[in-house]
Design a protein around this motif. Sequence first.
Motif, short mmCIF file in Angstrom:
data_model
loop_
_atom_site.label_atom_id
_atom_site.label_comp_id
_atom_site.label_asym_id
_atom_site.label_seq_id
_atom_site.Cartn_x
_atom_site.Cartn_y
_atom_site.Cartn_z
N ASP A 239 -15.35 -7.51 16.99
CA ASP A 239 -15.57 -8.93 16.71
C ASP A 239 -16.71 -9.47 17.57
O ASP A 239 -17.56 -10.24 17.11
CB ASP A 239 -14.28 -9.70 16.97
CG ASP A 239 -14.22 -11.00 16.16
OD1 ASP A 239 -15.03 -11.16 15.24
OD2 ASP A 239 -13.36 -11.84 16.47
N VAL A 240 -16.73 -9.06 18.84
CA VAL A 240 -17.78 -9.52 19.75
C VAL A 240 -19.15 -8.99 19.32
O VAL A 240 -20.14 -9.72 19.29
CB VAL A 240 -17.47 -9.09 21.19
CG1 VAL A 240 -18.63 -9.41 22.13
CG2 VAL A 240 -16.19 -9.77 21.69
N LEU A 241 -19.21 -7.70 18.95
CA LEU A 241 -20.47 -7.11 18.49
C LEU A 241 -21.02 -7.86 17.28
O LEU A 241 -22.23 -8.13 17.18
CB LEU A 241 -20.27 -5.64 18.14
CG LEU A 241 -20.05 -4.66 19.30
CD1 LEU A 241 -19.73 -3.28 18.75
CD2 LEU A 241 -21.27 -4.60 20.21
N GLU A 242 -20.14 -8.18 16.35
CA GLU A 242 -20.55 -8.89 15.13
C GLU A 242 -21.19 -10.23 15.47
O GLU A 242 -22.22 -10.61 14.92
CB GLU A 242 -19.33 -9.09 14.23
CG GLU A 242 -19.61 -9.83 12.95
CD GLU A 242 -18.34 -10.10 12.16
OE1 GLU A 242 -18.20 -11.22 11.63
OE2 GLU A 242 -17.48 -9.19 12.10
N LYS A 243 -20.58 -10.95 16.41
CA LYS A 243 -21.09 -12.28 16.77
C LYS A 243 -22.40 -12.17 17.55
O LYS A 243 -23.32 -12.98 17.35
CB LYS A 243 -20.04 -13.04 17.57
CG LYS A 243 -18.76 -13.32 16.80
CD LYS A 243 -19.04 -14.10 15.54
CE LYS A 243 -17.78 -14.48 14.77
NZ LYS A 243 -17.10 -13.31 14.18
N ILE A 244 -22.51 -11.19 18.43
CA ILE A 244 -23.76 -11.02 19.18
C ILE A 244 -24.90 -10.67 18.23
O ILE A 244 -26.01 -11.21 18.33
CB ILE A 244 -23.61 -9.93 20.26
CG1 ILE A 244 -22.63 -10.38 21.35
CG2 ILE A 244 -24.96 -9.60 20.88
CD1 ILE A 244 -22.33 -9.32 22.39
N GLU A 245 -24.64 -9.78 17.29
CA GLU A 245 -25.68 -9.39 16.33
C GLU A 245 -26.12 -10.58 15.48
O GLU A 245 -27.32 -10.75 15.21
CB GLU A 245 -25.16 -8.25 15.45
CG GLU A 245 -25.06 -6.92 16.17
CD GLU A 245 -24.34 -5.85 15.38
OE1 GLU A 245 -23.67 -6.22 14.38
OE2 GLU A 245 -24.41 -4.67 15.75
N ALA A 246 -25.17 -11.40 15.05
CA ALA A 246 -25.51 -12.58 14.25
C ALA A 246 -26.36 -13.56 15.05
O ALA A 246 -27.34 -14.12 14.55
CB ALA A 246 -24.24 -13.25 13.75
N ALA A 247 -25.98 -13.75 16.33
CA ALA A 247 -26.74 -14.67 17.18
C ALA A 247 -28.16 -14.15 17.42
O ALA A 247 -29.13 -14.90 17.37
CB ALA A 247 -26.01 -14.85 18.51
N ALA A 248 -28.27 -12.85 17.67
CA ALA A 248 -29.59 -12.26 17.95
C ALA A 248 -30.51 -12.33 16.75
O ALA A 248 -31.73 -12.51 16.89
CB ALA A 248 -29.41 -10.81 18.40
#
Length: 335
Positions: free
Chosen positions: A108-117
């Motif tokens: 879940d954290v990876l998904e959000k970091i990728e979206a933000a980046a």
Amino acid sequence: MAGKKASFADVAAAAGVSIGTVDRVINGRGNVKAETEQRVLKCARELRLDRMLNLRPTRILKLGVVLQNRSNPFYKELVGALKQCASDYSYLNVQLAFYFYERLTYRDVLEKIEAAAEGCDGILVDVFEHPQIRDLLQKLTATLPVFTLASDIPDIGSVDYIGVDARSEGRVAGELMGRFLGATGGEILLISGLQSFHCHEQREMGFRSVLRDRFPQCTLAKPIESQEDEVSTDLLVTMALADNGNIAGIYNISVGSKAIAELLQKTSKQNVTLISHELTQENRALLKEGLIDAVIDQDHASEARVALQKFLAHYGRYEGRISQPEFRIYLRDNC
């Protein structure tokens, strides 16, 4: 260039760009890469171009903020502080985009970091340690400014940590607990939210070291990990108090202080010392009522301000002094 005013041509030559690019930057016409805009503005200031260089830039800078979407009052107030700071610096055309992870899972954290980046000019993250999270953040630092907030992830490249010294926070908590319990000491229940949050680990290490070195009359009961969940905190503390009648103090690193305070009151254990973190409105009320003995606060408003300043400074839009946040100690009489 004494006696001669700098021109767009002078700035263009210094920055290594065309006169048209300088015109688009200075007059806010947009369509210029962030690093080029930064270089042009720097050269224009150095050459003292006779223009109002502090006018609102046209290009929007977007900071992606990756946080827990939890009931923790600290995060609610942190989000409010970040929004207020973005409003304060709106004349510099900065915006925030929030990406909340719903569960404490690395996917879940990876998904959000990728979206933000993908959609932002920089990211600000408060996340826990995990090999894949670490790897992703390391890769992103090659192309984006990455800032860790409140809880650091050390040694991952060109990352700027915005927050207080968590080990010092834990040491202060240990000093307070030892002094509150006095010569008789007793067993202390330590509650962390998630050990893979660097700040939780560091607070615990600092707390343990001070008790070991200065207050040998204080011992630690079996620690609790609440998974950052208030309901779990309530249940686990209820079980711990039922199993161990010798608990004299509770150090709560994470959420659930209200539930703990109410539980101590309900079970007539108000003599148990309770120390917690973050001076939220909820914890302030508990302090005033005498249901919490001390709160160590990292000042979300200060952290939010520093986060926006460092992000803007990275792109050459903020040149003021930036002070690292410091934590404060609150007791009943100064809350």
